[in-house]
Scaffold this motif. Sequence first.
Motif, PDB file in Angstrom:
ATOM      1  N   SER A  13       0.217   2.289   6.156  1.00 19.49           N
ATOM      2  CA  SER A  13       0.215   1.275   5.304  1.00 19.49           C
ATOM      3  C   SER A  13      -1.130   0.629   5.546  1.00 19.49           C
ATOM      4  CB  SER A  13       1.360   0.502   5.433  1.00 19.49           C
ATOM      5  OG  SER A  13       2.590   1.009   4.976  1.00 19.49           O
TER       6      SER A  13
ATOM      7  N   LYS B  89       0.579  -0.286  -7.794  1.00 17.58           N
ATOM      8  CA  LYS B  89      -0.818  -0.546  -7.340  1.00 17.58           C
ATOM      9  C   LYS B  89      -1.185  -1.022  -5.972  1.00 17.58           C
ATOM     10  CE  LYS B  89      -2.641  -1.066 -12.097  1.00 17.58           C
ATOM     11  NZ  LYS B  89      -3.233  -1.888 -12.891  1.00 17.58           N
ATOM     12  N   ARG B  90      -2.259  -0.758  -5.206  1.00 18.75           N
ATOM     13  CA  ARG B  90      -2.452  -1.054  -3.816  1.00 18.75           C
ATOM     14  C   ARG B  90      -2.741  -2.695  -3.885  1.00 18.75           C
ATOM     15  NH1 ARG B  90      -5.668   4.118  -1.825  1.00 18.75           N
ATOM     16  NH2 ARG B  90      -6.759   3.371  -3.793  1.00 18.75           N
ATOM     17  N   ASP B  91      -2.416  -3.307  -3.094  1.00 23.14           N
ATOM     18  CA  ASP B  91      -2.571  -4.883  -3.153  1.00 23.14           C
ATOM     19  C   ASP B  91      -3.273  -5.288  -1.708  1.00 23.14           C
ATOM     20  OD1 ASP B  91      -2.802  -7.654  -3.068  1.00 23.14           O
ATOM     21  OD2 ASP B  91      -0.580  -8.022  -2.999  1.00 23.14           O
ATOM     22  N   TRP B  92      -4.817  -5.028  -1.703  1.00 23.15           N
ATOM     23  CA  TRP B  92      -5.535  -5.100  -0.563  1.00 23.15           C
ATOM     24  C   TRP B  92      -5.419  -6.491   0.037  1.00 23.15           C
ATOM     25  CZ3 TRP B  92      -5.511  -0.425   0.916  1.00 23.15           C
ATOM     26  CH2 TRP B  92      -5.963   0.707   0.178  1.00 23.15           C
TER      27      TRP B  92
ATOM     28  N   ASN C  97       1.009  -1.283  -0.053  1.00 22.34           N
ATOM     29  CA  ASN C  97      -0.036   0.139   0.167  1.00 22.34           C
ATOM     30  C   ASN C  97       0.784   1.365  -0.052  1.00 22.34           C
ATOM     31  OD1 ASN C  97      -2.251   1.779   0.165  1.00 22.34           O
ATOM     32  ND2 ASN C  97      -2.706   1.222   2.197  1.00 22.34           N
TER      33      ASN C  97
END
Length: 716
Positions: free
Chosen positions: A448, A333-336, A306
Amino acid sequence: MSSARAKHSFSRLPLPPSSEVSQHNLTLIDPSLPSRENPHTAQRRSQTFPKAGHWARVTPLPIAFPYRLPRADTNKGETQVGIEEWLRDWDVYEDDGGMKADGVEARLSEKRARLEPELIGLSSTCIEDDLPHLDIGNALAYTGQSKGDEQPEQLDAAAQEMVDCVSGKKVLVGQVDGKEYGPWSSRYAGHQFGVWAGQLGDGRATSILETKTSDGKRQEIQLKGSGRTPFSRSADGLAVLRSGVREFLCAEAMAALGIPTSRALSLCTFPLHQLQVVRENGPEPSSVLARVAPTFLRIGSFEVLNPPEEARHMQFFMLGMAGGGHGEDDSLKRDWEGLRTLGEWVAGPAGLALGLKEDEAWAKKLVMEVATRNAKMVAAWQVYGFCHGVINTDNVSVLGITIDYGPYAFMDVYDPFHICNHSDHEGRYDYRKQPTMIMYAINSLVNSLAEVIGCEELALNGKAILPGWADGVDEKTLEEWGRFGADSGKEVERSVMRTFKAEHKRLYLQRFGLRTEKEDDLPNIVDGFLNILAMHELDFHASFRVLSAFQPTMVPDSSSSDQNKKEALEDFLDRMADCIPKKSTDQKKSEVKQSMRPWLKTYAKRILDEEKQWQTAVGLDKDWQEYRCGEMRKVNPRFVLRQWLLEETIKKLEEGEGLERRRVLAHILKMATDPFKAYGGELLQSDELDAQQREERRLCGFGAKEMLGFQCSCSS
């Protein structure tokens, strides 16, 4: 032999169940990357991964980079070997028929068989504390640490297998609960010197094994300096001998001081004709350090999943500079889902072991625990004058242990503004700023996990997030969760400061031999003494060691004419004045003694206030003051791993060979792991010392004046 005390060879160390194996619970970055059956060059090529994930497969390969392929002899009709084929020959293992049962095997290829690793250091204290179930054979005797006089010239089978594995010569591969298992490197990002640096990762570290002791303690064994990984960027993934020596000795010295730290198991090197590591000053000897910790995950492991807003701003700026034709960087890119998986793993029994109830929210508790542990760690740094040098967010452990020893130093002359890192031009990580820099790292962790904290509190009413928790959530809601989570950083910061101050005071009072706490102890006792050290440039460590001999009866009251007391006090003040490591004159010594006298009166009164507590602790039939001084000597080291000593040891190891350098390293390690011992006939006159005592006294000394405050660079 009972199972609780059973010993295992390196390749037979018991592995945790699959539920506690990191690579079975964290996400493989790209399954198309090489596996044991498909060892292609992708694992040797530095890359920024566009796909989500936590770790990558990679085998240790301690050979020089850039790789030098053998030339084909066209006269013999040979064709040039390609890089793929050449690397495959390194990583095709003998008897590679697949594992028939759970466990790992130490595999070897024909090319790997030519490697000749040399064991030059082994820590018995690391083995006793963290790997008591490891069978090391005759390795302690080989490194000159056994009680007997015999020092074998060859390693036995168990010791040789360990060396082959911890040097990277052999590769441990197999399976756990039917799932593939092998060496790996972790992906993380971070802020370096306050600037977002993007994806970083284990550029020269490869984890080779997780194991579990009979009492349930989990440990991860990682090799530092074992060759290229997908995160090496423009580096070679190798480590020079000086780097390995510094971390090997300091990790064990820190543990002996009671400071939370990763541990150092072993140190290996390779013959110069086989492997040289090229650095700014030319070729140097190599090293592979085997280090141990429950996990090597760090705050940057969360940041890469994040990235902060500044990362996207930086990307837009770079796209603009490049004309906007390169598209968005998928690595930002955010990796939820990756964030959820990592958080659950770190919060669980294989990480922080928070003891959460089923479905209980974990994000805020995780942050609080990481913050508390790191606050206690940095308090210990400050109390023992340790300077880390590079407290980037990718160097801060989620467990609150000291990791990644680079340009560190134990401060000599007490100086709150001391900078130990030659590369830290602005003093970002100087001694006094270390607590602030840890807080900066903790704030990065808060940011984060901000959306997770917000979701668990606002949307789930204190329940834990579930798989797919962010699927279909609009940006406005994510921003709302993020703001709420970020606001919790204020509470975290207050908690960090409370924890730091309490631990800082507790440890300092311990060093001053005080059993109770008073409100004015910090200004009157601690700061009063440190101000004298700073004003007169006294050595931080030697001054505390001398203070361990002080007794309040040395200070005569105004009506006293006791000559013995006066002489005892003068003798003590003379010893304290001798703690000036730089140019010392009679005038300077006199000034030290004058400054110390009023403070000693305050200190003596404070000690006497505790007389009843001490007498109760030791019994009225004992001398409580002598007992108190003995307790102080247990927390104020006589031996300190100073920079001059490290440089001298490194030089001896670089120039020596075989038995000679194993003995040199073993001797320094022994003193570093027992730093409170009265080395060198501490209170004897010089003419009373034998040869060994004289050498020990030298090793406990200040060293050459030009080495005081010596700074290392990040490449150290």
